[in-house]
Design a protein around this motif. Sequence first.
Motif, PDB file in Angstrom:
ATOM      1  N   THR A 115       0.825  -1.206   0.000  1.00 19.41           N
ATOM      2  CA  THR A 115       0.000   0.000   0.000  1.00 19.41           C
ATOM      3  C   THR A 115       0.859   1.255   0.000  1.00 19.41           C
ATOM      4  O   THR A 115       0.560   2.228  -0.702  1.00 19.41           O
ATOM      5  N   ILE A 116       1.929   1.254   0.782  1.00 17.31           N
ATOM      6  CA  ILE A 116       2.821   2.412   0.819  1.00 17.31           C
ATOM      7  C   ILE A 116       3.469   2.625  -0.543  1.00 17.31           C
ATOM      8  O   ILE A 116       3.583   3.763  -1.031  1.00 17.31           O
ATOM      9  N   GLY A 117       3.890   1.535  -1.191  1.00 17.72           N
ATOM     10  CA  GLY A 117       4.482   1.654  -2.516  1.00 17.72           C
ATOM     11  C   GLY A 117       3.509   2.246  -3.523  1.00 17.72           C
ATOM     12  O   GLY A 117       3.881   3.101  -4.335  1.00 17.72           O
ATOM     13  N   ILE A 118       2.256   1.791  -3.470  1.00 16.49           N
ATOM     14  CA  ILE A 118       1.237   2.329  -4.365  1.00 16.49           C
ATOM     15  C   ILE A 118       0.999   3.809  -4.067  1.00 16.49           C
ATOM     16  O   ILE A 118       0.865   4.634  -4.987  1.00 16.49           O
ATOM     17  N   MET A 126       0.394  11.775  -9.763  1.00 13.13           N
ATOM     18  CA  MET A 126      -0.615  12.815  -9.635  1.00 13.13           C
ATOM     19  C   MET A 126      -0.024  14.193  -9.350  1.00 13.13           C
ATOM     20  O   MET A 126      -0.754  15.104  -8.965  1.00 13.13           O
ATOM     21  N   HIS A 127       1.273  14.348  -9.541  1.00 17.58           N
ATOM     22  CA  HIS A 127       1.893  15.665  -9.350  1.00 17.58           C
ATOM     23  C   HIS A 127       1.218  16.667 -10.284  1.00 17.58           C
ATOM     24  O   HIS A 127       0.990  16.374 -11.468  1.00 17.58           O
ATOM     25  N   PRO A 128       0.890  17.867  -9.797  1.00 17.70           N
ATOM     26  CA  PRO A 128       0.100  18.811 -10.608  1.00 17.70           C
ATOM     27  C   PRO A 128       0.772  19.275 -11.891  1.00 17.70           C
ATOM     28  O   PRO A 128       0.080  19.624 -12.852  1.00 17.70           O
ATOM     29  N   THR A 129       2.111  19.293 -11.943  1.00 17.24           N
ATOM     30  CA  THR A 129       2.797  19.785 -13.151  1.00 17.24           C
ATOM     31  C   THR A 129       3.632  18.726 -13.842  1.00 17.24           C
ATOM     32  O   THR A 129       3.706  18.687 -15.073  1.00 17.24           O
ATOM     33  N   ARG A 130       4.264  17.828 -13.078  1.00 15.67           N
ATOM     34  CA  ARG A 130       5.158  16.849 -13.684  1.00 15.67           C
ATOM     35  C   ARG A 130       4.609  15.426 -13.645  1.00 15.67           C
ATOM     36  O   ARG A 130       5.256  14.504 -14.136  1.00 15.67           O
ATOM     37  N   SER A 157      -9.338  11.801  -4.625  1.00 15.53           N
ATOM     38  CA  SER A 157      -8.225  11.230  -5.391  1.00 15.53           C
ATOM     39  C   SER A 157      -7.660  10.000  -4.689  1.00 15.53           C
ATOM     40  O   SER A 157      -7.391   8.972  -5.331  1.00 15.53           O
ATOM     41  N   VAL A 158      -7.484  10.088  -3.382  1.00 17.89           N
ATOM     42  CA  VAL A 158      -6.995   8.934  -2.625  1.00 17.89           C
ATOM     43  C   VAL A 158      -8.005   7.792  -2.682  1.00 17.89           C
ATOM     44  O   VAL A 158      -7.631   6.617  -2.789  1.00 17.89           O
ATOM     45  N   ALA A 159      -9.296   8.134  -2.637  1.00 19.47           N
ATOM     46  CA  ALA A 159     -10.336   7.100  -2.706  1.00 19.47           C
ATOM     47  C   ALA A 159     -10.282   6.350  -4.037  1.00 19.47           C
ATOM     48  O   ALA A 159     -10.487   5.138  -4.085  1.00 19.47           O
ATOM     49  N   LEU A 160      -9.996   7.055  -5.129  1.00 23.86           N
ATOM     50  CA  LEU A 160      -9.881   6.397  -6.428  1.00 23.86           C
ATOM     51  C   LEU A 160      -8.685   5.449  -6.469  1.00 23.86           C
ATOM     52  O   LEU A 160      -8.757   4.370  -7.058  1.00 23.86           O
ATOM     53  N   VAL A 161      -7.571   5.852  -5.851  1.00 21.96           N
ATOM     54  CA  VAL A 161      -6.411   4.966  -5.782  1.00 21.96           C
ATOM     55  C   VAL A 161      -6.752   3.740  -4.924  1.00 21.96           C
ATOM     56  O   VAL A 161      -6.365   2.613  -5.253  1.00 21.96           O
ATOM     57  N   ASP A 162      -7.478   3.955  -3.835  1.00 22.25           N
ATOM     58  CA  ASP A 162      -7.913   2.842  -2.988  1.00 22.25           C
ATOM     59  C   ASP A 162      -8.800   1.888  -3.780  1.00 22.25           C
ATOM     60  O   ASP A 162      -8.694   0.661  -3.648  1.00 22.25           O
ATOM     61  N   LEU A 163      -9.663   2.443  -4.626  1.00 22.15           N
ATOM     62  CA  LEU A 163     -10.498   1.610  -5.493  1.00 22.15           C
ATOM     63  C   LEU A 163      -9.635   0.769  -6.428  1.00 22.15           C
ATOM     64  O   LEU A 163      -9.861  -0.438  -6.569  1.00 22.15           O
ATOM     65  N   SER A 226      -9.005   3.183   7.522  1.00 24.14           N
ATOM     66  CA  SER A 226      -7.939   3.462   6.558  1.00 24.14           C
ATOM     67  C   SER A 226      -6.955   4.492   7.106  1.00 24.14           C
ATOM     68  O   SER A 226      -7.338   5.470   7.740  1.00 24.14           O
ATOM     69  N   PHE A 227      -5.680   4.254   6.846  1.00 21.69           N
ATOM     70  CA  PHE A 227      -4.640   5.179   7.300  1.00 21.69           C
ATOM     71  C   PHE A 227      -3.440   5.206   6.356  1.00 21.69           C
ATOM     72  O   PHE A 227      -3.012   6.272   5.906  1.00 21.69           O
ATOM     73  N   ASP A 228      -2.905   4.026   6.023  1.00 23.87           N
ATOM     74  CA  ASP A 228      -1.606   3.963   5.354  1.00 23.87           C
ATOM     75  C   ASP A 228      -1.599   4.636   3.987  1.00 23.87           C
ATOM     76  O   ASP A 228      -0.669   5.382   3.668  1.00 23.87           O
ATOM     77  N   LEU A 229      -2.638   4.415   3.173  1.00 27.31           N
ATOM     78  CA  LEU A 229      -2.665   5.029   1.846  1.00 27.31           C
ATOM     79  C   LEU A 229      -2.817   6.541   1.939  1.00 27.31           C
ATOM     80  O   LEU A 229      -2.139   7.289   1.225  1.00 27.31           O
TER      81      LEU A 229
END
Length: 290
Positions: A115-118, A126-130, A157-163, A226-229
């Motif tokens: 989870t931490i790696g993801i 998801m960086h706003p510019t790069r 955004s985090v919820a979508l990654v969790d999905l 939930s915490f780690d993500l």
Amino acid sequence: MVEATKRTSPYPLWFFLPAAVIYGVLFLVPTATSFWYSLTRWDLTTAEFIGLENFRQFFSEPFLVQGLINTLIYAVMTSGLKTIFGLLLAVLLTSNIIARGFLRTVVFFPVLVSTIGIGIAFTVMMHPTRGIINVALEAIGIDGPGWLTDPALALFSVALVDLWKGVGLATLIFIAGLAAISPDYYEASRIDGATRMQQFRRITLPLVRPATVTVVTLSLIGGLRSFDLIWAMTRGGPGFSSDVVASVIYKQYQAGFYGLSTAGNVILFALIAVIMVPLTIMFNRREIEQ
């Protein structure tokens, strides 16, 4: 005729005793200790009883209440999305499509990744510019948002990654549920002229209900705690916009407010119990009625 005397053996009691001791030491004692320390102002050496002051402070601080609200939003959102997409993917991956086994592996693979790696990987993406996501959007003329820097988008955004990470497990559970449905139901419905949508509504949805209950229960509990993500991607920011109860607890512990953080643990425990116990009773009652 003399009745045979019944012999009672202490074996069942002794059989359960080791498990009961382990459960008591590893769960009951820490739980009771947490309840006690939530009523105190304590450090690593002393504890002063202050009653419900920690709980009053928790609910009087706006950012702590915001963490509680975010927890509910996050849990409901991730649970609902995993249930819907998990079922749709399961229906797709149990149909006659090319490379079905390979696609099942692809869908389930994120479940096995750290989870931490993801979290770190998607933070970069998801960086706003790069970030690769906004760079790709910019290439087609779309100005990408600040996925993790916009307070209105960070939690979603985090919820979508969790999905993305957790839908594989939901899909696997639904595939097992679909495999348990007898093909005779579908054959009989085809003879009666039922469409695929009617089969889905009248056969698949009712008969896959045990799998649905399992997915909803597991994903809802996971979302509430939930915490780690979240910590890996936003650390509760920007500001307190993506804080949840677990991250609030961790921040209070880091700041040395041990009593307040323990009260947060008790609140999280109570929140999960208040939501899950009635939900489980309702699910079990419906199963008995059916």
